[in-house]
Design an enzyme around this catalytic site. Structure first.
Site, short mmCIF file in Angstrom:
data_model
loop_
_atom_site.label_atom_id
_atom_site.label_comp_id
_atom_site.label_asym_id
_atom_site.label_seq_id
_atom_site.Cartn_x
_atom_site.Cartn_y
_atom_site.Cartn_z
N PHE A 1 2.65 9.71 3.34
CA PHE A 1 3.00 9.62 4.75
C PHE A 1 3.39 8.21 5.15
O PHE A 1 3.97 7.99 6.23
CB PHE A 1 1.86 10.12 5.65
N ASP A 2 3.12 7.23 4.29
CA ASP A 2 3.50 5.86 4.60
C ASP A 2 3.44 5.03 3.32
O ASP A 2 2.60 5.28 2.45
CB ASP A 2 2.57 5.27 5.65
N PHE B 1 -5.50 6.07 -0.19
CA PHE B 1 -4.66 4.86 -0.17
C PHE B 1 -4.75 4.14 -1.51
O PHE B 1 -5.84 4.01 -2.08
CB PHE B 1 -5.10 3.90 0.93
N TYR C 1 0.83 -1.21 0.00
CA TYR C 1 0.00 0.00 0.00
C TYR C 1 0.87 1.26 0.00
O TYR C 1 2.04 1.24 0.33
CB TYR C 1 -0.91 0.03 1.23
N ILE D 1 -7.99 0.81 10.82
CA ILE D 1 -8.98 1.88 10.75
C ILE D 1 -10.20 1.42 9.94
O ILE D 1 -10.08 0.58 9.04
CB ILE D 1 -8.37 3.15 10.13
N TYR E 1 -8.46 8.60 10.97
CA TYR E 1 -7.98 8.85 12.32
C TYR E 1 -8.72 9.97 13.04
O TYR E 1 -8.36 10.34 14.16
CB TYR E 1 -6.47 9.16 12.29
#
Length: 242
Positions: free
Chosen positions: A170-171, A231, A160, A188, A214
């Site tokens: 961010f990731d 995502f 992902y 989540i 979040y």
């Protein structure tokens, strides 16, 4: 006296006054550059730099002269200008003010992020191939899978990439070069729902409103309050062998 002689007389008088010591402001003393010559001076300066960096991170404006006087008071053993209870009250008031300022800043950021996220999703929802579910999740198939779909109780293995609506990543498991496995009901809500719409071998783009991500709390420094998240997820396996 002619006009020419009058002008000459005035000019001469001015020169005489200056030459005879007319009142002038004394020149300001030239401050000698401070140098670090001894180990004690270097130690003191080093400690000052370290303390200054820590203080500046929390206190934007500081009366450095008052700070210097307080340090001198401690080292000289003189009587402090504030009693211990006054120092405690001052620090408590400062901390309270900082908390209020931080909370106000977070509230403002949360409101702005929520508004931006709603506008982004409104536009994204108009795109061909984007499906908006009842919960508000937006789902877009990038590559159709051919295998089974996972249940909420399953463990999945995925690759992902996560980003903010401004495109900032961010990731990413891709950047780490290794997919991740996790129980689908332990992440989540947007992931729990979105992955169940996928099939093994498929890849999808998920847009999660804040309430499915979040929320107002955000996640660390990377994800602010009420951030809408994007995502790209690739479902590799369901219940992978350990």
């Amino acid at each position: 006296m002619t006009m020419k002689k009058t002008l000459v007389a005035v000019a001469v008088a001015s020169i005489v006054l200056v030459g005879c010591g007319a009142e002038k402001e004394p020149a300001a003393p030239v401050e000698k550059p401070y140098t670090l010559e001894t180990d004690q001076q270097k130690l003191g300066y080093s400690l000052g730099l370290m303390l200054g960096e820590r203080l500046k991170a929390d206190v934007e404006e500081l009366d450095v002269d008052a700070l210097r006087r307080a340090v001198e008071t401690v080292y000289s053993g003189a009587e402090p200008l504030l009693k211990p209870e006054e120092v405690e009250a001052t620090m408590m008031a400062f901390q309270k003010k900082k908390v209020e300022e931080q909370q106000a800043a977070l509230t403002k950021m949360a409101e702005e992020n929520l508004t931006k996220g709603q506008a982004f999703m409104a536009e994204n929802g108009k795109k061909e191939g984007v499906v908006t579910t009842e919960s508000g999740l937006q789902y877009e198939v990038m590559t159709a899978g051919e295998g089974a779909s996972p249940a909420a109780e399953d463990t999945v293995k995925v690759h992902y990439r996560g980003s903010l609506i401004n495109g900032t990543d961010f990731d990413s498991s891709y950047s780490r070069g290794e997919p991740v496995s996790f129980p689908l009901n332990g992440v989540i809500p947007g992931w729990t729902e979105g992955l169940q719409l996928m099939k093994v071998g498929g890849k999808a783009r998920l847009v999660l409103p804040a309430e499915l991500a979040y929320g107002p709390g955000g996640m660390g420094e990377a994800i602010g309050p009420n951030e809408t998240l994007v995502f790209e997820v690739e479902l590799l396996e369901i219940n992978p062998a350990q």
